[in-house]
Each structure stands twice: as C-alpha cells, then as structure tokens.
Scaffold this motif. Structure first.
Motif, short mmCIF file in Angstrom:
data_model
loop_
_atom_site.label_atom_id
_atom_site.label_comp_id
_atom_site.label_asym_id
_atom_site.label_seq_id
_atom_site.Cartn_x
_atom_site.Cartn_y
_atom_site.Cartn_z
N ALA A 346 0.83 -1.21 0.00
CA ALA A 346 0.00 0.00 0.00
C ALA A 346 0.87 1.26 0.00
O ALA A 346 0.59 2.23 -0.71
CB ALA A 346 -0.94 -0.01 1.20
N THR A 351 -1.45 -0.87 -4.03
CA THR A 351 -2.85 -1.11 -3.68
C THR A 351 -3.44 0.16 -3.09
O THR A 351 -2.72 1.14 -2.83
CB THR A 351 -2.98 -2.25 -2.64
OG1 THR A 351 -2.58 -1.76 -1.35
CG2 THR A 351 -2.14 -3.45 -3.02
N GLN A 353 -5.12 0.01 -0.19
CA GLN A 353 -5.33 -0.28 1.22
C GLN A 353 -4.64 0.76 2.09
O GLN A 353 -3.81 1.55 1.62
CB GLN A 353 -4.82 -1.69 1.56
CG GLN A 353 -5.61 -2.79 0.87
CD GLN A 353 -5.06 -4.17 1.19
OE1 GLN A 353 -3.85 -4.39 1.19
NE2 GLN A 353 -5.95 -5.13 1.45
N ASN A 354 -4.98 0.77 3.37
CA ASN A 354 -4.44 1.74 4.32
C ASN A 354 -3.14 1.19 4.92
O ASN A 354 -3.16 0.26 5.73
CB ASN A 354 -5.46 2.03 5.42
CG ASN A 354 -5.02 3.15 6.35
OD1 ASN A 354 -3.90 3.16 6.86
ND2 ASN A 354 -5.90 4.11 6.57
#
Length: 476
Positions: A346, A351, A353-354
């Motif tokens: 990430a 990605t 995502q966090n």
C-alpha cells in the motif's frame, strides 16, 4: 501427529540426502532412496528436513542471525566477525538441493495414481519456498535445469524469481479442496485451503523482493493475489510452521543449547527493545543467571573471543526460553509478515489499502504471536512516537518493526534487512570487512570443481564470489 513422527523416523533412513562430497552424477541417483517412494512418507521427511535447515545452526544462528544482529556469539566469535569461508555455507546449498528439492521433485514426478494433484501442489509450493531461500542467500543459482542435468546452469536471480512466481501460480491450479486428501503433512495437516494461502503469501513475498527492480511486475502479482479467491494467511492460527515434539525430534535451538553455550541475544536487540518498552524483549531474551545483574544484557556483535568472554556467561542474556523449548515451532511464514507486506504494498502505491492501519495490525499480530494479548499493553506500545508509522519513510517504520517480528527467522530477516535497509546497524569492532556487512552467502567450494563452467559464468555475471557482492534484488 505421532503417526507422522513415526513415519519421519523411518523415512529419515530411506529418504536421506547425499553426502556433501557426492559427485554430481549422484544427484540424480540416490542409492539410499526407496525404489517405490510414497508421497506421504516423502512429505513428512521433507518438511522436517526443511524446518531443520531453516532453523538450524549453519544457516540461522551461526550466520544470518548474527548478520542481522538478533543474536551474538560469546565464544568462538569468528562467524560474528565475518571470518567465514565457502565451507561455512554448504548446508543450505547441499541440503536444499540434494534432499529437499530432490524429494519434492520425486513427488512431482510420481504418477497421478501414486500422488494426487494436492500432493503435487504442496510439493511445488514447498519447492518454491526452498528455491527462494537459495536465491535470496546466494543470488544466481541452478533452477531451470535442476533434476534435468548433472551440471545445471545457474539462472539469473531475476529469472529465478519470475520462474518461482509462475511455479506458484501453477501450484494453485493443482490444488483441489474437494479432491483427494493427503497425509504426512505436519505443517497444515492436509488443509488444502491453508496451502493455497501459503502459496499466495509466497507470491506476495517475492513480489516485494523484486519491487525495487520490477515495480510493475510486483504490482501485477499483488493485484492477482488480492483478486484471487484463495486469499492469504489471515490469522496467527494459519501461520506456516513446523511444530516440533520432544527429543530427539526437538527444535534445533533446543537441541543446540542442550550441549553448547555459544550464543547470546545481541546488544542491538536488547537496546532497541528496551528503548521502546517492547514487551517482546521478555520473550526474546532471558535475564542473566547472575542475580546481581537485574536487567537484560545483550552482547555486542563482532567482538573478539577474549572480549566476548570477559562480559561473563552468567552476566549476559541467553535467548528466551520460548525459543529453547523442544516443541518451539519453526515458523516459515507468519501472519504478521503478511500484514507487513500488505502495508508496504500500500505504501508503494501498489494497492489502495491503508498502509498505516495494516502496519499497526502487523505489530499487533506479532505481539499476539509471542503471547502478548493485553489490549492496554498493545495500545500503549503502538502509541509511542518511535513506534508510530512514519508515512514519510515507510521503509524505516516497516523495516524496523519487521526486523523485530522476524526474530529467530534469520534467513528471512537477512533478506528483508538487505532490501529495506533498516534498521541501521553498525559492524562490530573485530569484524573484518572494513565496517561492511555480509550481503550474501558464498557459493560452496565444491561448485568450483563439480560445476566449474557454470559456476564461473555465474560469477562473471553476478560479481566476485564473496560476502560483500550485492545481489540483483538488493537495489540500495
């Protein structure tokens, strides 16, 4: 489990590897192997051999654990000072090729009647893990011609990584959760979904290994992993690990400390974990046996034997009892590592995502893995400034915490420390590489005589066969 261990005891007799002194022609003809191998027996023996190889002395606590300063030596300190030769690095190569990969290739070559597709999916996944250990350590290695030639060529490290990614994708097509069952599997007890998750986790690991050199390929692989149906290791109960039992089938750490007292926890670990009030310190280290010394005392890496001895055996900290128990597991791939890898993916923009959330979950998973589950303790730890995620330098945050979480997994910690370049370490005063660190294993000396032409070609491509020649993946 008892049935598997009985099988293991028998199989270690009939499915043993080859002598380090064997001629190359012996690699394809094992005189000790059974003429009618059974996949369950082969699998049990090979998983045990793989665990012993990964956690054993030569590849772990007498080399890579010293290089990443998890452990230090208090006597016979030459390896901790990098006084090593090509004979120091034969175990990973010889056992990896002539026992683990050979046995797994045997399973892959069995007819479908003898070994169903789930056996072959497991064999291909575990073989990929073994090849990954080899290329991470040595760089260019025999890969595509292994089992096909008695003098196999060395494939470039990039090609090995790409080949392993293809192998792991292939392994996923072999698995069938509704298909025939397998036995002899100590790692996952025949749970095919867990093996699929492990295969995907290895794809994620390799994607990040190549991310500095091949970011688009890495991003594509990670997208495939996350979009696939199999998923990833999703809890500490799904960690890929080999569970040991009582002597003589005990964890290698336990077996070693029954008769030797060479190792202590590194001062680097003790000082760092003390500075951030890390509760894992009590798991990773023991307090000195001399009760006049109330706190943990690590041994600096890279001391002369005399200087190390003078610190006092009773006044310094041995590795924690958690690791020295006979039944302590050999972890191949933890849930925490999966989360750290997703956090990095990430952070790199692979990605959406966090990254920070995954980073905190990874630390929590690592704490849980080592028995620290109190939510207040965990929250307090995560809130410290030196632990909080630094969005401006994800390599530092993830690198330092991953280094902690991989304590005991020397080969993987060594690979990730080289790739992420954190934590920043300092070579010991008696080290012999001009304040440099080892960044690879040296090829075994026998390769120069047994596979000389291909060995020379690999050295010409990769660079001098010494400890300080950087590998392809190690970009910075």
């Amino acid at each position: 489990m008892k049935k598997n261990i009985i099988k293991l005891a028998l199989l270690l007799i009939v499915v043993t590897g080859f002598s380090c002194k064997a001629e190359l022609s012996d690699i394809n003809i094992n005189p000790n192997a059974t003429e009618d191998p059974l996949p369950d027996y082969l699998l049990t023996a090979t998983e045990k051999k793989a665990a012993d190889l990964y956690w054993g002395s030569e590849n772990n606590y007498n080399s890579s654990l010293l290089f990443v300063q998890h452990w230090a030596k208090i006597q016979y300190t030459e390896p901790d000072c990098y006084i090593l030769s090509n004979s120091s690095f034969t175990s990973l190569w010889n056992t990896g090729y002539t026992q683990i990969i050979t046995n797994l290739n045997t399973i892959l070559d069995l007819t479908d009647e003898k070994a169903n597709s789930n056996y072959k999916g497991v064999a291909l996944t575990l073989r990929s893990w073994a090849f990954l250990l080899l290329t991470d350590a040595y760089g260019d290695i025999p890969y595509s011609e292994v089992g096909k030639s008695i003098i196999p060529k060395y494939d470039n490290q990039k090609d090995v990584y790409f080949g392993l990614l293809a192998d792991l994708e292939n392994s996923l097509t072999l698995f069938n959760e509704k298909g025939q069952k397998i036995s002899g599997d100590i790692i996952y007890s025949g749970n095919i979904l867990s093996w699929k998750k492990f295969a995907n986790a290895l794809r994620l690991r390799i994607a990040l290994r190549i991310s500095d050199k091949e970011p688009e390929k890495a991003k594509s692989v990670i997208a495939s992993v996350l979009n696939g149906s199999a998923g990833l290791i999703n809890s500490n109960t799904e960690t890929a690990q080999f569970i040991y039992t009582a002597s003589p089938q005990q964890n290698p750490f336990s077996a070693s400390f029954e008769t030797r007292d060479d190792y202590r926890v590194s001062k680097t670990v003790v000082d760092r974990l003390s500075a951030i009030n890390d509760p894992r310190l009590a798991v990773f280290a023991q307090k000195p046996t001399d009760t006049s010394v109330p706190n943990y005392v690590g041994v600096p890496n890279g001391l002369s034997t005399t200087d190390a001895n003078n610190l006092g055996f009773a006044k310094t900290s041995k590795p924690g009892s958690y690791f020295l128990k006979a039944e302590s597991p050999a972890v191949f791939y933890s849930y925490a590592e999966v989360l750290f890898n997703l956090s990095e993916a990430a952070a790199r923009g692979f990605t959406t995502q966090n990254s920070e959330e995954l980073y905190n979950k990874a630390i929590t998973a690592s704490l849980n893995q080592f028995g620290i589950t109190n939510s207040t303790v965990i929250s307090s730890y995560l809130s410290q400034p030196d632990v909080q995620y630094d969005k401006t330098n994800f390599k530092k945050s993830i690198g330092e915490q991953k280094w902690i979480s991989l304590y005991g997994q020397g080969l993987e910690a060594f690979a990730e420390w080289r790739r992420l370049d954190y934590p920043v370490l300092t070579a010991g005063p008696a080290s012999v590489l001009d304040n440099k660190f080892p960044v690879r294993f040296i090829y075994p000396g026998a390769e120069q005589s047994l596979n000389g032409i291909n060995y020379k070609a690999a050295v010409a491509h990769q660079g001098t066969d010494n400890l300080i020649t950087k590998l392809w993946f190690d970009a910075y």
